[in-house]
Design an enzyme around this catalytic site. Structure first.
Site, PDB file in Angstrom:
ATOM      1  N   ALA A 141      42.085  57.825  40.111  1.00  0.00           N
ATOM      2  CA  ALA A 141      43.344  58.052  41.147  1.00  0.00           C
ATOM      3  C   ALA A 141      43.236  56.300  40.818  1.00  0.00           C
ATOM      4  O   ALA A 141      42.849  55.680  41.295  1.00  0.00           O
ATOM      5  CB  ALA A 141      42.418  58.101  42.657  1.00  0.00           C
ATOM      6  N   ILE A 168      38.532  45.972  40.547  1.00  0.00           N
ATOM      7  CA  ILE A 168      37.833  45.634  41.658  1.00  0.00           C
ATOM      8  C   ILE A 168      38.170  44.101  41.878  1.00  0.00           C
ATOM      9  O   ILE A 168      37.346  43.365  41.209  1.00  0.00           O
ATOM     10  CB  ILE A 168      36.937  46.230  42.477  1.00  0.00           C
ATOM     11  CG1 ILE A 168      36.912  47.842  42.803  1.00  0.00           C
ATOM     12  CG2 ILE A 168      36.984  45.677  44.122  1.00  0.00           C
ATOM     13  CD1 ILE A 168      38.462  48.679  42.928  1.00  0.00           C
ATOM     14  N   ASP A 251      50.002  48.769  54.459  1.00  0.00           N
ATOM     15  CA  ASP A 251      51.026  48.324  55.111  1.00  0.00           C
ATOM     16  C   ASP A 251      51.071  46.945  55.925  1.00  0.00           C
ATOM     17  O   ASP A 251      51.731  46.676  56.044  1.00  0.00           O
ATOM     18  CB  ASP A 251      51.371  48.989  56.466  1.00  0.00           C
ATOM     19  CG  ASP A 251      51.979  50.265  56.070  1.00  0.00           C
ATOM     20  OD1 ASP A 251      51.510  50.369  55.297  1.00  0.00           O
ATOM     21  OD2 ASP A 251      52.142  51.254  57.311  1.00  0.00           O
ATOM     22  N   GLN A 348      63.085  30.778  30.152  1.00  0.00           N
ATOM     23  CA  GLN A 348      64.073  30.650  29.096  1.00  0.00           C
ATOM     24  C   GLN A 348      64.676  29.636  29.158  1.00  0.00           C
ATOM     25  O   GLN A 348      65.269  28.657  28.326  1.00  0.00           O
ATOM     26  CB  GLN A 348      64.737  32.052  29.162  1.00  0.00           C
ATOM     27  CG  GLN A 348      66.462  32.174  28.891  1.00  0.00           C
ATOM     28  CD  GLN A 348      66.102  32.281  27.196  1.00  0.00           C
ATOM     29  OE1 GLN A 348      65.232  33.144  27.495  1.00  0.00           O
ATOM     30  NE2 GLN A 348      67.163  32.458  26.612  1.00  0.00           N
ATOM     31  N   GLU A 375      48.731  46.821  44.465  1.00  0.00           N
ATOM     32  CA  GLU A 375      48.707  47.508  45.424  1.00  0.00           C
ATOM     33  C   GLU A 375      50.132  49.313  45.661  1.00  0.00           C
ATOM     34  O   GLU A 375      50.379  48.338  46.418  1.00  0.00           O
ATOM     35  CB  GLU A 375      48.979  46.044  46.755  1.00  0.00           C
ATOM     36  CG  GLU A 375      47.571  45.868  46.773  1.00  0.00           C
ATOM     37  CD  GLU A 375      47.722  44.785  48.181  1.00  0.00           C
ATOM     38  OE1 GLU A 375      48.707  45.192  49.178  1.00  0.00           O
ATOM     39  OE2 GLU A 375      46.826  43.750  48.162  1.00  0.00           O
TER      40      GLU A 375
END
Ligand code: FAD
Length: 394
Positions: A141, A168, A251, A348, A375
Protein backbone atom coordinates in the site's frame (compact mmCIF):
# COMPACT_ATOMS: atom_id res chain seq x y z
CA UNK A 1 -17.38 26.68 -9.80
CA UNK A 2 -17.09 28.07 -13.34
CA UNK A 3 -13.96 27.83 -15.49
CA UNK A 4 -13.53 31.58 -15.12
CA UNK A 5 -13.37 31.36 -11.31
CA UNK A 6 -10.61 28.74 -11.30
CA UNK A 7 -8.52 30.76 -13.73
CA UNK A 8 -9.04 34.01 -11.82
CA UNK A 9 -8.05 32.46 -8.54
CA UNK A 10 -4.86 31.09 -10.02
CA UNK A 11 -4.00 34.39 -11.66
CA UNK A 12 -4.83 36.70 -8.77
CA UNK A 13 -2.24 35.31 -6.42
CA UNK A 14 0.21 37.87 -5.08
CA UNK A 15 2.55 37.43 -2.18
CA UNK A 16 4.53 39.45 0.32
CA UNK A 17 6.24 37.98 3.39
CA UNK A 18 5.65 39.69 6.75
CA UNK A 19 8.56 41.29 8.61
CA UNK A 20 8.38 38.46 11.16
CA UNK A 21 8.61 35.82 8.42
CA UNK A 22 11.64 37.61 6.92
CA UNK A 23 13.29 37.69 10.36
CA UNK A 24 12.62 33.99 10.88
CA UNK A 25 14.15 33.22 7.48
CA UNK A 26 17.30 35.11 8.45
CA UNK A 27 17.44 33.43 11.87
CA UNK A 28 17.05 29.91 10.45
CA UNK A 29 19.53 30.62 7.64
CA UNK A 30 22.20 31.73 10.10
CA UNK A 31 21.52 28.69 12.27
CA UNK A 32 21.74 26.29 9.29
CA UNK A 33 24.97 27.79 8.01
CA UNK A 34 26.65 27.87 11.43
CA UNK A 35 25.45 24.58 12.92
CA UNK A 36 24.41 22.26 10.07
CA UNK A 37 26.68 23.12 7.12
CA UNK A 38 29.91 21.95 8.83
CA UNK A 39 28.25 18.58 9.66
CA UNK A 40 26.37 17.82 6.42
CA UNK A 41 28.95 15.65 4.64
CA UNK A 42 29.51 13.58 7.80
CA UNK A 43 25.78 13.16 8.43
CA UNK A 44 25.43 11.85 4.85
CA UNK A 45 28.37 9.50 5.38
CA UNK A 46 27.18 8.19 8.78
CA UNK A 47 23.56 7.62 7.63
CA UNK A 48 22.30 8.05 11.21
CA UNK A 49 19.69 10.40 12.63
CA UNK A 50 21.67 13.50 13.76
CA UNK A 51 20.68 13.71 17.44
CA UNK A 52 23.24 16.48 18.02
CA UNK A 53 21.60 18.68 15.39
CA UNK A 54 18.15 17.82 16.77
CA UNK A 55 19.27 19.00 20.21
CA UNK A 56 20.60 22.26 18.78
CA UNK A 57 17.32 22.76 16.93
CA UNK A 58 15.38 22.22 20.15
CA UNK A 59 17.61 24.66 22.06
CA UNK A 60 17.21 27.30 19.35
CA UNK A 61 13.42 27.05 19.23
CA UNK A 62 13.15 25.47 15.76
CA UNK A 63 11.60 22.11 16.65
CA UNK A 64 8.66 23.61 18.58
CA UNK A 65 7.85 26.26 15.99
CA UNK A 66 4.94 24.59 14.16
CA UNK A 67 2.84 23.60 17.20
CA UNK A 68 0.05 25.53 18.96
CA UNK A 69 1.08 27.85 21.78
CA UNK A 70 -1.24 26.15 24.23
CA UNK A 71 0.83 22.96 23.88
CA UNK A 72 4.12 24.81 24.22
CA UNK A 73 4.74 25.50 20.52
CA UNK A 74 5.58 28.63 18.55
CA UNK A 75 2.25 28.74 16.67
CA UNK A 76 3.96 29.27 13.29
CA UNK A 77 1.60 29.67 10.34
CA UNK A 78 2.00 27.30 7.34
CA UNK A 79 4.04 29.83 5.30
CA UNK A 80 6.49 30.22 8.19
CA UNK A 81 6.68 26.42 8.52
CA UNK A 82 7.66 26.29 4.82
CA UNK A 83 10.32 28.98 5.35
CA UNK A 84 11.75 26.95 8.23
CA UNK A 85 11.93 23.76 6.13
CA UNK A 86 13.21 25.65 3.08
CA UNK A 87 16.10 27.25 4.92
CA UNK A 88 17.16 24.02 6.66
CA UNK A 89 16.92 22.10 3.36
CA UNK A 90 18.97 24.76 1.58
CA UNK A 91 21.91 23.50 3.60
CA UNK A 92 20.89 19.87 4.23
CA UNK A 93 17.63 18.16 3.27
CA UNK A 94 18.11 15.43 5.91
CA UNK A 95 18.19 18.14 8.58
CA UNK A 96 15.08 19.76 7.13
CA UNK A 97 13.41 16.43 7.83
CA UNK A 98 14.37 16.55 11.50
CA UNK A 99 11.63 19.17 11.98
CA UNK A 100 9.40 18.12 9.10
CA UNK A 101 8.89 14.44 9.98
CA UNK A 102 8.03 15.32 13.58
CA UNK A 103 5.41 17.72 12.28
CA UNK A 104 4.06 15.18 9.76
CA UNK A 105 3.69 12.55 12.47
CA UNK A 106 2.05 15.04 14.84
CA UNK A 107 -0.41 16.43 12.30
CA UNK A 108 -2.98 13.59 12.61
CA UNK A 109 -3.08 14.28 16.37
CA UNK A 110 -3.57 18.00 15.82
CA UNK A 111 -6.24 17.32 13.18
CA UNK A 112 -8.15 14.41 14.70
CA UNK A 113 -7.18 14.39 18.39
CA UNK A 114 -9.02 15.72 21.44
CA UNK A 115 -7.60 18.48 23.63
CA UNK A 116 -6.55 15.81 26.12
CA UNK A 117 -4.72 13.78 23.42
CA UNK A 118 -3.02 16.95 22.14
CA UNK A 119 -1.94 17.89 25.63
CA UNK A 120 -0.55 14.41 26.23
CA UNK A 121 1.22 13.85 22.91
CA UNK A 122 1.88 17.24 21.27
CA UNK A 123 3.36 18.91 24.35
CA UNK A 124 6.41 16.58 24.56
CA UNK A 125 6.85 16.74 20.76
CA UNK A 126 6.83 20.57 20.82
CA UNK A 127 9.34 20.64 23.68
CA UNK A 128 11.69 18.24 21.90
CA UNK A 129 11.33 15.61 24.60
CA UNK A 130 9.84 13.14 22.10
CA UNK A 131 10.22 12.40 18.40
CA UNK A 132 7.24 11.54 16.24
CA UNK A 133 6.78 9.60 12.97
CA UNK A 134 3.95 9.02 10.47
CA UNK A 135 2.94 5.43 9.64
CA UNK A 136 0.79 5.13 6.52
CA UNK A 137 2.73 3.18 3.86
CA UNK A 138 2.89 -0.64 3.74
CA UNK A 139 4.62 -3.04 1.35
CA UNK A 140 1.39 -3.49 -0.62
CA UNK A 141 0.00 0.00 0.00
CA UNK A 142 2.03 2.90 -1.37
CA UNK A 143 0.34 5.18 -3.89
CA UNK A 144 -2.87 3.26 -3.22
CA UNK A 145 -2.82 3.53 0.55
CA UNK A 146 -6.33 2.14 0.85
CA UNK A 147 -4.60 -1.21 0.25
CA UNK A 148 -3.52 -1.08 3.91
CA UNK A 149 -3.70 -4.51 5.55
CA UNK A 150 -2.76 -3.57 9.11
CA UNK A 151 -5.78 -4.36 11.23
CA UNK A 152 -6.98 -2.99 14.57
CA UNK A 153 -9.54 -4.84 16.67
CA UNK A 154 -11.09 -3.39 19.82
CA UNK A 155 -10.95 -5.65 22.88
CA UNK A 156 -12.32 -4.03 26.04
CA UNK A 157 -10.28 -0.93 26.78
CA UNK A 158 -7.56 -1.82 24.26
CA UNK A 159 -6.98 -2.09 20.51
CA UNK A 160 -4.99 -5.10 19.29
CA UNK A 161 -3.07 -4.20 16.13
CA UNK A 162 -1.47 -6.63 13.68
CA UNK A 163 0.45 -5.73 10.54
CA UNK A 164 3.49 -3.75 9.44
CA UNK A 165 4.55 -0.43 7.96
CA UNK A 166 7.31 0.20 5.43
CA UNK A 167 9.51 3.22 4.66
CA UNK A 168 8.65 5.07 7.87
CA UNK A 169 10.91 8.10 8.24
CA UNK A 170 12.47 8.10 11.74
CA UNK A 171 10.38 5.00 12.60
CA UNK A 172 13.40 3.52 14.39
CA UNK A 173 14.12 6.60 16.52
CA UNK A 174 10.60 7.94 17.14
CA UNK A 175 8.91 7.67 20.53
CA UNK A 176 5.44 8.11 19.05
CA UNK A 177 4.05 6.98 15.68
CA UNK A 178 0.66 7.85 14.22
CA UNK A 179 -0.45 4.57 12.64
CA UNK A 180 -3.24 4.02 10.12
CA UNK A 181 -5.03 0.67 10.36
CA UNK A 182 -8.27 -0.89 9.16
CA UNK A 183 -10.95 -1.25 11.83
CA UNK A 184 -13.48 -2.51 9.27
CA UNK A 185 -11.62 -3.89 6.24
CA UNK A 186 -14.75 -4.29 4.07
CA UNK A 187 -15.98 -0.72 4.62
CA UNK A 188 -13.70 1.07 2.11
CA UNK A 189 -12.59 4.52 3.19
CA UNK A 190 -14.95 4.37 6.17
CA UNK A 191 -13.01 1.37 7.49
CA UNK A 192 -9.71 3.21 8.06
CA UNK A 193 -8.77 4.56 11.49
CA UNK A 194 -5.78 6.35 12.98
CA UNK A 195 -4.05 5.58 16.29
CA UNK A 196 -1.27 7.00 18.40
CA UNK A 197 1.26 4.25 19.07
CA UNK A 198 4.02 4.62 21.65
CA UNK A 199 7.20 2.68 21.02
CA UNK A 200 7.02 0.86 24.34
CA UNK A 201 3.67 -0.72 23.41
CA UNK A 202 3.78 -4.52 23.85
CA UNK A 203 4.11 -6.13 20.39
CA UNK A 204 5.81 -3.12 18.73
CA UNK A 205 9.15 -3.72 17.04
CA UNK A 206 11.39 -2.11 14.43
CA UNK A 207 12.31 -4.22 11.38
CA UNK A 208 14.89 -3.36 8.73
CA UNK A 209 16.24 0.12 8.09
CA UNK A 210 16.82 1.09 4.45
CA UNK A 211 20.15 1.81 2.71
CA UNK A 212 19.27 4.83 0.64
CA UNK A 213 20.43 6.98 -2.27
CA UNK A 214 19.92 10.24 -0.39
CA UNK A 215 18.54 11.91 2.75
CA UNK A 216 20.80 9.47 4.52
CA UNK A 217 20.65 11.39 7.81
CA UNK A 218 16.91 10.69 7.89
CA UNK A 219 16.64 7.01 8.77
CA UNK A 220 13.82 5.03 7.16
CA UNK A 221 12.49 1.96 8.93
CA UNK A 222 10.03 -0.89 8.81
CA UNK A 223 7.67 -1.21 11.78
CA UNK A 224 6.16 -4.50 12.87
CA UNK A 225 3.05 -4.91 15.01
CA UNK A 226 2.43 -8.39 16.45
CA UNK A 227 -0.66 -8.46 18.63
CA UNK A 228 0.41 -4.97 19.63
CA UNK A 229 -1.69 -3.59 22.46
CA UNK A 230 -2.52 0.09 22.77
CA UNK A 231 -5.06 1.84 25.01
CA UNK A 232 -8.44 2.34 23.29
CA UNK A 233 -8.16 6.02 24.16
CA UNK A 234 -5.30 6.31 21.61
CA UNK A 235 -7.80 6.22 18.73
CA UNK A 236 -7.85 9.63 17.01
CA UNK A 237 -11.37 10.90 16.30
CA UNK A 238 -13.78 8.03 15.80
CA UNK A 239 -13.41 4.66 14.09
CA UNK A 240 -13.55 5.27 10.34
CA UNK A 241 -12.14 8.80 10.40
CA UNK A 242 -8.63 7.67 9.30
CA UNK A 243 -9.05 8.46 5.61
CA UNK A 244 -10.14 12.03 6.33
CA UNK A 245 -7.28 12.49 8.79
CA UNK A 246 -4.75 11.12 6.28
CA UNK A 247 -5.96 13.33 3.41
CA UNK A 248 -6.08 16.39 5.61
CA UNK A 249 -2.58 15.68 6.93
CA UNK A 250 -1.21 15.38 3.39
CA UNK A 251 -2.88 18.64 2.33
CA UNK A 252 -0.98 20.31 5.19
CA UNK A 253 2.33 18.58 4.63
CA UNK A 254 2.72 18.59 0.83
CA UNK A 255 3.59 22.31 0.56
CA UNK A 256 6.36 21.45 3.04
CA UNK A 257 7.77 18.86 0.61
CA UNK A 258 7.64 21.57 -2.06
CA UNK A 259 9.56 23.77 0.38
CA UNK A 260 12.20 21.06 0.80
CA UNK A 261 12.53 21.09 -3.00
CA UNK A 262 12.86 24.87 -3.12
CA UNK A 263 15.43 24.80 -0.34
CA UNK A 264 17.71 22.17 -1.85
CA UNK A 265 17.38 23.84 -5.29
CA UNK A 266 18.37 27.21 -3.79
CA UNK A 267 21.35 25.65 -2.01
CA UNK A 268 22.55 24.04 -5.25
CA UNK A 269 21.99 27.24 -7.26
CA UNK A 270 23.91 29.36 -4.72
CA UNK A 271 26.83 26.93 -4.84
CA UNK A 272 26.87 26.65 -8.65
CA UNK A 273 26.61 30.43 -9.10
CA UNK A 274 29.60 31.08 -6.87
CA UNK A 275 31.59 28.29 -8.51
CA UNK A 276 30.89 29.71 -11.98
CA UNK A 277 32.49 33.02 -10.95
CA UNK A 278 35.62 31.28 -9.66
CA UNK A 279 36.32 28.38 -12.03
CA UNK A 280 38.54 29.51 -14.89
CA UNK A 281 38.67 27.77 -18.29
CA UNK A 282 39.80 29.30 -21.59
CA UNK A 283 41.38 32.12 -19.48
CA UNK A 284 38.11 33.34 -18.00
CA UNK A 285 35.50 32.38 -15.40
CA UNK A 286 33.08 29.81 -16.82
CA UNK A 287 30.27 32.15 -15.67
CA UNK A 288 31.23 34.41 -18.63
CA UNK A 289 29.99 31.81 -21.08
CA UNK A 290 26.43 32.35 -22.21
CA UNK A 291 25.61 28.63 -22.10
CA UNK A 292 26.54 28.54 -18.38
CA UNK A 293 24.72 31.82 -17.68
CA UNK A 294 21.55 30.47 -19.31
CA UNK A 295 21.71 27.35 -17.20
CA UNK A 296 22.07 29.42 -14.01
CA UNK A 297 19.24 31.76 -15.01
CA UNK A 298 16.91 28.84 -15.79
CA UNK A 299 17.75 27.37 -12.37
CA UNK A 300 16.85 30.72 -10.75
CA UNK A 301 13.58 30.99 -12.71
CA UNK A 302 12.42 27.54 -11.65
CA UNK A 303 13.45 27.98 -8.03
CA UNK A 304 11.72 31.33 -7.61
CA UNK A 305 8.56 30.11 -9.37
CA UNK A 306 8.45 27.02 -7.14
CA UNK A 307 8.92 29.19 -4.04
CA UNK A 308 5.91 31.35 -4.94
CA UNK A 309 3.78 28.27 -5.60
CA UNK A 310 4.79 26.75 -2.26
CA UNK A 311 3.83 29.92 -0.35
CA UNK A 312 0.59 30.14 -2.28
CA UNK A 313 -0.27 26.55 -1.34
CA UNK A 314 0.67 27.18 2.30
CA UNK A 315 -1.66 30.22 2.30
CA UNK A 316 -4.43 28.09 0.80
CA UNK A 317 -3.97 25.59 3.63
CA UNK A 318 -3.84 28.38 6.22
CA UNK A 319 -7.08 29.89 4.92
CA UNK A 320 -8.72 26.48 4.50
CA UNK A 321 -9.28 27.42 0.85
CA UNK A 322 -11.67 25.08 -0.95
CA UNK A 323 -8.94 24.24 -3.51
CA UNK A 324 -6.20 23.66 -0.93
CA UNK A 325 -5.67 20.02 -1.97
CA UNK A 326 -4.99 21.10 -5.55
CA UNK A 327 -2.59 23.86 -4.53
CA UNK A 328 -0.78 21.47 -2.18
CA UNK A 329 -0.31 18.98 -5.00
CA UNK A 330 0.80 21.68 -7.47
CA UNK A 331 3.40 22.92 -4.97
CA UNK A 332 4.64 19.44 -4.08
CA UNK A 333 4.97 18.34 -7.72
CA UNK A 334 6.61 21.53 -8.98
CA UNK A 335 8.83 21.88 -5.91
CA UNK A 336 10.06 18.30 -6.31
CA UNK A 337 10.59 18.52 -10.07
CA UNK A 338 12.43 21.83 -9.57
CA UNK A 339 14.68 20.28 -6.94
CA UNK A 340 15.67 17.42 -9.29
CA UNK A 341 16.25 19.62 -12.34
CA UNK A 342 18.14 22.39 -10.53
CA UNK A 343 20.41 20.10 -8.49
CA UNK A 344 21.20 18.05 -11.62
CA UNK A 345 22.10 21.26 -13.47
CA UNK A 346 24.23 22.39 -10.52
CA UNK A 347 26.29 19.20 -10.90
CA UNK A 348 26.61 20.05 -14.60
CA UNK A 349 27.87 23.57 -13.85
CA UNK A 350 30.58 22.08 -11.63
CA UNK A 351 31.56 19.56 -14.32
CA UNK A 352 33.63 16.60 -13.08
CA UNK A 353 34.07 18.19 -9.66
CA UNK A 354 30.30 18.29 -9.22
CA UNK A 355 30.24 14.51 -9.54
CA UNK A 356 32.54 14.02 -6.55
CA UNK A 357 31.92 14.10 -2.81
CA UNK A 358 34.38 17.00 -2.52
CA UNK A 359 31.48 19.32 -3.36
CA UNK A 360 27.98 19.38 -1.81
CA UNK A 361 25.97 19.48 -5.05
CA UNK A 362 26.46 15.72 -5.49
CA UNK A 363 24.71 15.10 -2.14
CA UNK A 364 22.06 17.69 -2.98
CA UNK A 365 21.24 15.90 -6.23
CA UNK A 366 20.90 12.55 -4.44
CA UNK A 367 18.81 14.15 -1.68
CA UNK A 368 16.54 15.98 -4.13
CA UNK A 369 15.20 12.78 -5.74
CA UNK A 370 13.05 11.84 -2.75
CA UNK A 371 10.94 15.00 -3.07
CA UNK A 372 9.48 13.53 -6.28
CA UNK A 373 8.60 10.28 -4.51
CA UNK A 374 7.35 10.55 -0.94
CA UNK A 375 4.06 11.91 0.39
CA UNK A 376 2.55 10.76 -2.90
CA UNK A 377 4.70 10.51 -6.04
CA UNK A 378 4.60 13.39 -8.49
CA UNK A 379 2.51 11.20 -10.80
CA UNK A 380 -0.06 10.94 -8.00
CA UNK A 381 0.04 14.72 -7.46
CA UNK A 382 -0.76 15.18 -11.15
CA UNK A 383 -3.66 12.75 -10.73
CA UNK A 384 -5.00 14.86 -7.83
CA UNK A 385 -4.71 18.06 -9.87
CA UNK A 386 -6.25 16.58 -13.02
CA UNK A 387 -9.21 15.19 -11.05
CA UNK A 388 -9.73 18.59 -9.47
CA UNK A 389 -9.58 20.40 -12.81
CA UNK A 390 -11.88 17.91 -14.56
CA UNK A 391 -14.42 18.23 -11.74
CA UNK A 392 -14.37 22.02 -11.85
CA UNK A 393 -14.17 22.56 -15.62
CA UNK A 394 -17.37 20.68 -16.48
C1 FAD B 1 12.91 7.69 2.00
C2 FAD B 1 11.43 7.47 2.13
C3 FAD B 1 10.76 7.98 3.23
C4 FAD B 1 9.40 7.76 3.38
N1 FAD B 1 8.75 8.19 4.52
C5 FAD B 1 7.47 7.81 4.75
C6 FAD B 1 6.85 8.06 6.02
O1 FAD B 1 7.44 8.69 6.90
N2 FAD B 1 5.59 7.59 6.23
C7 FAD B 1 4.90 6.90 5.27
O2 FAD B 1 3.77 6.50 5.54
N3 FAD B 1 5.47 6.64 4.06
C8 FAD B 1 6.73 7.06 3.79
N4 FAD B 1 7.33 6.78 2.56
C9 FAD B 1 6.57 6.06 1.55
C10 FAD B 1 6.25 6.90 0.30
O3 FAD B 1 5.24 7.84 0.60
C11 FAD B 1 5.88 5.93 -0.83
O4 FAD B 1 7.07 5.28 -1.21
C12 FAD B 1 5.24 6.63 -2.01
O5 FAD B 1 3.97 7.11 -1.68
C13 FAD B 1 5.13 5.71 -3.23
O6 FAD B 1 4.63 4.45 -2.91
P1 FAD B 1 5.42 3.14 -3.43
O7 FAD B 1 6.84 3.30 -3.03
O8 FAD B 1 4.69 1.94 -2.94
O9 FAD B 1 5.35 3.22 -5.00
P2 FAD B 1 4.19 2.63 -5.94
O10 FAD B 1 2.86 3.07 -5.45
O11 FAD B 1 4.43 1.19 -6.14
O12 FAD B 1 4.49 3.39 -7.30
C14 FAD B 1 5.48 2.95 -8.25
C15 FAD B 1 5.39 3.84 -9.49
O13 FAD B 1 4.06 3.72 -10.08
C16 FAD B 1 3.49 5.02 -10.21
N5 FAD B 1 2.05 4.93 -9.98
C17 FAD B 1 1.38 4.20 -9.03
N6 FAD B 1 0.07 4.38 -9.14
C18 FAD B 1 -0.13 5.24 -10.17
C19 FAD B 1 -1.28 5.85 -10.78
N7 FAD B 1 -2.51 5.61 -10.33
N8 FAD B 1 -1.09 6.70 -11.81
C20 FAD B 1 0.16 6.98 -12.26
N9 FAD B 1 1.29 6.44 -11.74
C21 FAD B 1 1.14 5.60 -10.70
C22 FAD B 1 4.17 5.87 -9.14
O14 FAD B 1 4.10 7.25 -9.44
C23 FAD B 1 5.58 5.32 -9.17
O15 FAD B 1 6.31 5.94 -10.20
C24 FAD B 1 8.68 7.04 2.37
C25 FAD B 1 9.38 6.55 1.26
C26 FAD B 1 10.72 6.74 1.13
C27 FAD B 1 11.44 6.17 -0.07
Amino acid sequence: MSNQTVLQELENSSFELTEEQKDIRQYVREFAEAVIAPRSAQIDEDAKFPFDIFKEMVNNGLVGMPYPEKYGGGEADPVTECILVEELSRVDLSCGLVCMVNNLGAKPIMIGGSDEQNKKFITPIASGEKLCAFGLTESGAGSDFMGIRTKAVKKGDKYIINGSKLFISHGNVADIVTVFAKTEPSAGIRGLSCFVVEKNSPGFSVGKTEHKLGIRGSETAELIFEDMEIPAENLLGSEGSGWKIAMNTLDHSRPGVGAQGVGVAQGALDYAFKYAQERVQFNQPIGNFEAVQNMLVDMAIRTEAARMLVYKAAMAVHNDHRDKSMYSSLAKAFGGDTAMKVTTDAVQVLGGYGYTKEFPVERMMRDAKITQIYEGTNQIQRLVVSRHLIKNYK
